[in-house]
Structures are given as C-alpha cells and as structure tokens.
Design a protein around this motif. Structure first.
Motif, PDB file in Angstrom:
ATOM      1  N   ARG A   1       0.807  -1.155   0.098  1.00  0.00           N
ATOM      2  CA  ARG A   1       0.091   0.132  -0.032  1.00  0.00           C
ATOM      3  C   ARG A   1       0.690   1.467   0.030  1.00  0.00           C
ATOM      4  O   ARG A   1       0.656   2.163  -0.542  1.00  0.00           O
ATOM      5  N   LEU A   2       1.882   1.247   0.769  1.00  0.00           N
ATOM      6  CA  LEU A   2       2.830   2.419   0.617  1.00  0.00           C
ATOM      7  C   LEU A   2       4.021   2.710  -0.005  1.00  0.00           C
ATOM      8  O   LEU A   2       4.770   3.304  -0.236  1.00  0.00           O
ATOM      9  N   SER A   3       3.941   1.557  -0.841  1.00  0.00           N
ATOM     10  CA  SER A   3       5.096   1.501  -2.060  1.00  0.00           C
ATOM     11  C   SER A   3       6.480   1.324  -1.466  1.00  0.00           C
ATOM     12  O   SER A   3       7.385   1.797  -1.594  1.00  0.00           O
ATOM     13  N   TYR A   4       6.508   0.681  -0.310  1.00  0.00           N
ATOM     14  CA  TYR A   4       7.855   0.304   0.467  1.00  0.00           C
ATOM     15  C   TYR A   4       8.158  -1.257   0.098  1.00  0.00           C
ATOM     16  O   TYR A   4       7.281  -2.144  -0.385  1.00  0.00           O
ATOM     17  N   THR A   5       9.289  -1.576   0.467  1.00  0.00           N
ATOM     18  CA  THR A   5       9.676  -3.120   0.440  1.00  0.00           C
ATOM     19  C   THR A   5       9.206  -3.649   1.625  1.00  0.00           C
ATOM     20  O   THR A   5       9.230  -3.036   2.635  1.00  0.00           O
ATOM     21  N   GLN A   6       9.040  -4.960   1.702  1.00  0.00           N
ATOM     22  CA  GLN A   6       8.610  -5.623   3.183  1.00  0.00           C
ATOM     23  C   GLN A   6       9.719  -5.493   4.058  1.00  0.00           C
ATOM     24  O   GLN A   6       9.509  -5.352   5.121  1.00  0.00           O
ATOM     25  N   SER A   7      11.120  -5.484   3.640  1.00  0.00           N
ATOM     26  CA  SER A   7      12.099  -5.260   4.794  1.00  0.00           C
ATOM     27  C   SER A   7      12.184  -3.881   5.095  1.00  0.00           C
ATOM     28  O   SER A   7      12.525  -3.624   6.482  1.00  0.00           O
ATOM     29  N   ALA A   8      11.873  -2.845   4.284  1.00  0.00           N
ATOM     30  CA  ALA A   8      11.859  -1.482   4.728  1.00  0.00           C
ATOM     31  C   ALA A   8      11.053  -1.376   5.919  1.00  0.00           C
ATOM     32  O   ALA A   8      10.995  -0.565   6.727  1.00  0.00           O
ATOM     33  N   VAL A   9       9.802  -2.088   5.680  1.00  0.00           N
ATOM     34  CA  VAL A   9       8.561  -1.918   6.666  1.00  0.00           C
ATOM     35  C   VAL A   9       8.994  -2.515   7.895  1.00  0.00           C
ATOM     36  O   VAL A   9       8.719  -1.982   9.032  1.00  0.00           O
ATOM     37  N   SER A  10       9.581  -3.679   7.851  1.00  0.00           N
ATOM     38  CA  SER A  10      10.160  -4.426   9.037  1.00  0.00           C
ATOM     39  C   SER A  10      11.076  -3.601   9.949  1.00  0.00           C
ATOM     40  O   SER A  10      11.122  -3.300  11.181  1.00  0.00           O
ATOM     41  N   ARG A  11      12.049  -2.934   9.222  1.00  0.00           N
ATOM     42  CA  ARG A  11      12.983  -1.889   9.736  1.00  0.00           C
ATOM     43  C   ARG A  11      12.490  -0.834  10.623  1.00  0.00           C
ATOM     44  O   ARG A  11      12.612  -0.495  11.507  1.00  0.00           O
ATOM     45  N   ARG A  12      11.473  -0.117   9.758  1.00  0.00           N
ATOM     46  CA  ARG A  12      10.834   1.020  10.204  1.00  0.00           C
ATOM     47  C   ARG A  12       9.779   0.998  11.593  1.00  0.00           C
ATOM     48  O   ARG A  12       9.845   1.263  12.533  1.00  0.00           O
ATOM     49  N   VAL A  13       9.108  -0.362  11.328  1.00  0.00           N
ATOM     50  CA  VAL A  13       8.563  -0.868  12.748  1.00  0.00           C
ATOM     51  C   VAL A  13       9.401  -1.080  13.685  1.00  0.00           C
ATOM     52  O   VAL A  13       9.151  -0.686  14.808  1.00  0.00           O
ATOM     53  N   ALA A  14      10.516  -1.832  13.722  1.00  0.00           N
ATOM     54  CA  ALA A  14      11.448  -1.963  14.707  1.00  0.00           C
ATOM     55  C   ALA A  14      11.983  -0.726  15.238  1.00  0.00           C
ATOM     56  O   ALA A  14      12.138  -0.645  16.438  1.00  0.00           O
ATOM     57  N   ALA A  15      12.256   0.271  14.417  1.00  0.00           N
ATOM     58  CA  ALA A  15      12.688   1.514  15.038  1.00  0.00           C
ATOM     59  C   ALA A  15      11.671   2.065  15.664  1.00  0.00           C
ATOM     60  O   ALA A  15      11.930   2.648  16.680  1.00  0.00           O
ATOM     61  N   LEU A  16      10.346   2.073  15.249  1.00  0.00           N
ATOM     62  CA  LEU A  16       9.310   2.601  16.031  1.00  0.00           C
ATOM     63  C   LEU A  16       9.341   2.040  17.103  1.00  0.00           C
ATOM     64  O   LEU A  16       8.940   2.470  18.487  1.00  0.00           O
ATOM     65  N   GLU A  17       9.356   0.700  17.357  1.00  0.00           N
ATOM     66  CA  GLU A  17       9.131  -0.069  18.769  1.00  0.00           C
ATOM     67  C   GLU A  17      10.358   0.345  19.517  1.00  0.00           C
ATOM     68  O   GLU A  17       9.983   0.408  20.815  1.00  0.00           O
ATOM     69  N   GLN A  18      11.288   0.499  19.038  1.00  0.00           N
ATOM     70  CA  GLN A  18      12.605   1.025  20.057  1.00  0.00           C
ATOM     71  C   GLN A  18      12.237   2.296  20.620  1.00  0.00           C
ATOM     72  O   GLN A  18      12.439   2.314  21.800  1.00  0.00           O
ATOM     73  N   GLN A  19      11.753   3.344  19.903  1.00  0.00           N
ATOM     74  CA  GLN A  19      11.374   4.547  20.152  1.00  0.00           C
ATOM     75  C   GLN A  19      10.196   4.477  21.369  1.00  0.00           C
ATOM     76  O   GLN A  19      10.236   5.118  22.208  1.00  0.00           O
ATOM     77  N   ALA A  20       9.301   3.527  21.189  1.00  0.00           N
ATOM     78  CA  ALA A  20       8.124   3.461  22.174  1.00  0.00           C
ATOM     79  C   ALA A  20       8.569   2.740  23.132  1.00  0.00           C
ATOM     80  O   ALA A  20       7.714   2.585  24.124  1.00  0.00           O
ATOM     81  N   GLY A  21       9.857   1.989  23.336  1.00  0.00           N
ATOM     82  CA  GLY A  21      10.038   1.298  24.314  1.00  0.00           C
ATOM     83  C   GLY A  21       9.901  -0.170  24.529  1.00  0.00           C
ATOM     84  O   GLY A  21       9.913  -0.617  25.625  1.00  0.00           O
ATOM     85  N   GLY A  22       9.280  -0.793  23.533  1.00  0.00           N
ATOM     86  CA  GLY A  22       9.175  -1.926  23.519  1.00  0.00           C
ATOM     87  C   GLY A  22       7.946  -2.478  22.270  1.00  0.00           C
ATOM     88  O   GLY A  22       7.794  -1.588  21.462  1.00  0.00           O
ATOM     89  N   PRO A  23       7.858  -3.694  22.010  1.00  0.00           N
ATOM     90  CA  PRO A  23       7.013  -4.420  21.056  1.00  0.00           C
ATOM     91  C   PRO A  23       5.566  -3.568  21.032  1.00  0.00           C
ATOM     92  O   PRO A  23       4.869  -3.418  22.105  1.00  0.00           O
ATOM     93  N   LEU A  24       4.985  -3.313  19.777  1.00  0.00           N
ATOM     94  CA  LEU A  24       3.761  -3.002  19.309  1.00  0.00           C
ATOM     95  C   LEU A  24       2.705  -4.012  18.760  1.00  0.00           C
ATOM     96  O   LEU A  24       1.568  -3.714  18.854  1.00  0.00           O
ATOM     97  N   PHE A  25       3.313  -4.797  18.104  1.00  0.00           N
ATOM     98  CA  PHE A  25       2.687  -6.001  17.537  1.00  0.00           C
ATOM     99  C   PHE A  25       3.076  -7.242  17.986  1.00  0.00           C
ATOM    100  O   PHE A  25       4.070  -7.537  18.379  1.00  0.00           O
ATOM    101  N   GLU A  26       1.965  -8.343  17.976  1.00  0.00           N
ATOM    102  CA  GLU A  26       2.161  -9.754  17.965  1.00  0.00           C
ATOM    103  C   GLU A  26       2.363 -10.064  16.644  1.00  0.00           C
ATOM    104  O   GLU A  26       1.682  -9.928  15.665  1.00  0.00           O
ATOM    105  N   ARG A  27       3.565 -10.834  16.532  1.00  0.00           N
ATOM    106  CA  ARG A  27       3.755 -11.485  15.343  1.00  0.00           C
ATOM    107  C   ARG A  27       3.104 -12.946  15.353  1.00  0.00           C
ATOM    108  O   ARG A  27       3.373 -13.868  16.129  1.00  0.00           O
ATOM    109  N   LEU A  28       2.259 -13.234  14.444  1.00  0.00           N
ATOM    110  CA  LEU A  28       1.393 -14.326  14.327  1.00  0.00           C
ATOM    111  C   LEU A  28       2.129 -15.173  12.993  1.00  0.00           C
ATOM    112  O   LEU A  28       2.744 -14.640  12.249  1.00  0.00           O
TER     113      LEU A  28
END
Length: 296
Positions: free
Chosen positions: A25-52
């Motif tokens: 949807r955002l015209s990113y690569t899947q790896s780019a999304v994974s990296r950005r989510v990981a960076a967001l979780e680091q800023q937020a102080g912990g996990p934000l998603f359950e990996r299913l």
C-alpha cells in the motif's frame, strides 16, 4: 520523538494486519517496513505488534499508540485542509484593523460583500489609531488595515505596503438652527468662539488642531467626548460643534447638518495597508474596499 511517517506506518500495518500488505500500500519493500516498525518499537520502549504465523496484530501498547496516532493524524489532516483553504483565500481567520470612522460605512460595506463571496472567511475586526494599526501589521497581528495620513502623514512600518483608497473631506457638523446652518460653505474662523467637540487627549496630532491652526486660531474651549454618537448628541443640543469626516456622514442624525469648509486643504487620504506577503482573502478585501461606491 515519534515521527509522523512512523505513526502513519503503524496505522497502515494495523489496518492491513501484515507488513507485506502495508509495504504494498505504501510502495515500500517488506524489509523496509520491518526496519521502520522495529525502529518505532525501539522509540516506543517495547513491542507494538504480536507476530503471528500469518501476519501481525496490535498488542496493548500498540493499541494505545494506535489510538493516539489516529488522533494526531486526524488533527494534521484537518490542519492541512484549513491551511489549504486559507492560502486559497476561501476560508480561515482574517484579522482586519481600521480607524474609527472607517468602521462606520467603508469597512462594514466591504466586509458584507466579502461575507457573501467568501462565506468561510472569519473576520476578526480591530479598531485603533493609524500608528497602532501599522505597528500591528508589521508585527504580524493584522492581515489588513485601513489607515489615514491626516494630519501628520502616513507612518512607515517595516514589511508594510500601502495603496490609496480615497480622499476623505472634512465637514463641520452644526445644529439645524445654527446661524451658519444655511451657508453653502463655512470658514472655520467664523466658528472661532464656539466650543469644539473632540475626542483626543495628550500630544497626539489631531485633525481639529491642524484645521484650526490653518484658519489662524486656537479653539477657546474643547469638550472631550470619546464616542461619535455622543459628539452628535452634544452638537444637536447646541453644546458645541465638531469636525466630521465624510466617511462618518451616514451616521449623522437629522438634527444636524454638515457644511463644507472653505479651506479645501482640510482633508485626508485613506489607505489600505497590507503585509508584503498578504493572504488571498486580504487581497480580495482590498479590492472590495477600492470598488466604486465603497468610498465616501
């Protein structure tokens, strides 16, 4: 600090339930999304998603941040829409200043038309002396001002431009039974013994002082009356006479007559003042103020 793009990514991942779908949807690569989510979780102080096994879903921390992200993104979206409307001159706040007699007819007439053609523009009106209005324009507190150059000239202000609107002649207001009420024009010297109704205090230059000085006299008595309606009341009662700009002519009651002065130099020039980079709505109001029939 959480970045806006990261909050948008959080919302899209939550909506799609998948890093892969969010990337599409955002015209990113899947790896780019994974990296950005990981960076967001680091800023937020912990996990934000359950990996299913098939996708992801928000955990309690993710749901809390998701709620705030929706609010922030909604406010930003509304701000963007409001700014777009403002810059197109179709809406938003417009701060308008004017001196007192310009607010009797000149400014209200133009604002009535502006309301019809730009109904989403909300006008905030301010009344004041010309020098104060010019200062407020320079400070960015006003978007447009109607000002006058009489009697001491138009003050300059950094970042402010001016355009002539009209000439404003001065008349004298007399009760209908006054000895000079039937005259076609009045020499101010003939009124040297009258009491004069005036509002200004202190050392501020005034139309009355300048006009009387031109005629070669100083008023023997000045009655300080702040409001125009009260000046007209005192004049109608025969307690004094007053100089009245043509801009105020519509407000003069029937008990009074306005008579021209023999000194044709007793007049002022009315200007519209704008910042160097005016809002489109301010330019529209300037044009309406300058339209035929708007002046005295």
């Amino acid at each position: 600090m959480l970045e806006i793009d990261a909050l948008r990514l959080l919302v899209v991942v939550a909506e799609t339930g998948s890093f892969t779908k969010a990337a599409s949807r955002l015209s990113y690569t899947q790896s780019a999304v994974s990296r950005r989510v990981a960076a967001l979780e680091q800023q937020a102080g912990g996990p934000l998603f359950e990996r299913l096994p098939r996708g992801v879903r928000l955990n309690p921390a993710g749901r809390a941040l998701h709620r705030h992200a929706l609010e922030v993104l909604d406010r930003l979206s509304r701000a963007e829409r409001e700014l777009a409307v403002l810059h197109m001159g179709l809406g938003g706040l417009l701060h308008v200043g004017a001196f007192a007699t310009a607010n009797i007819s000149l400014v209200p007439t133009a604002l009535r038309v502006l309301r019809d053609v730009r109904p989403d523009v909300e006008v905030v009106a301010v009344e004041g002396w010309t020098d104060t209005l010019m200062e407020r324009l320079a400070d960015g507190a006003l978007d447009l001002a109607v000002v006058s150059d009489y009697p001491s000239g138009l003050p300059s202000a950094d970042g402010v431009t001016t355009t002539v609107l009209c000439e404003d002649e001065l008349f004298v207001a007399l009760p209908r039974w006054h000895r000079l009420a039937g005259a076609e024009a009045v020499d101010l010297c003939e009124l040297r013994d009258e009491a004069w109704l005036h509002s200004a205090y202190g050392d501020r230059p005034t139309m009355l002082a300048d006009a009387c000085a031109r005629a070669g006299f100083t008023p023997r008595k000045i009655i300080r009356i702040a409001e125009w309606t009260a000046k007209f009341g005192y004049a109608a009662a025969g307690l004094g006479v007053a100089l009245v700009p043509s801009l105020a002519a519509r407000a003069v009651p029937e008990e009074l007559v306005l008579r021209r002065l023999t000194d044709s130099a007793v007049r002022r020039t009315v200007h519209v003042a704008l910042p160097v980079a005016p809002l489109p709505a301010a330019l529209k109001l300037r044009d309406l103020l300058a339209a035929p029939g708007s002046g005295p």
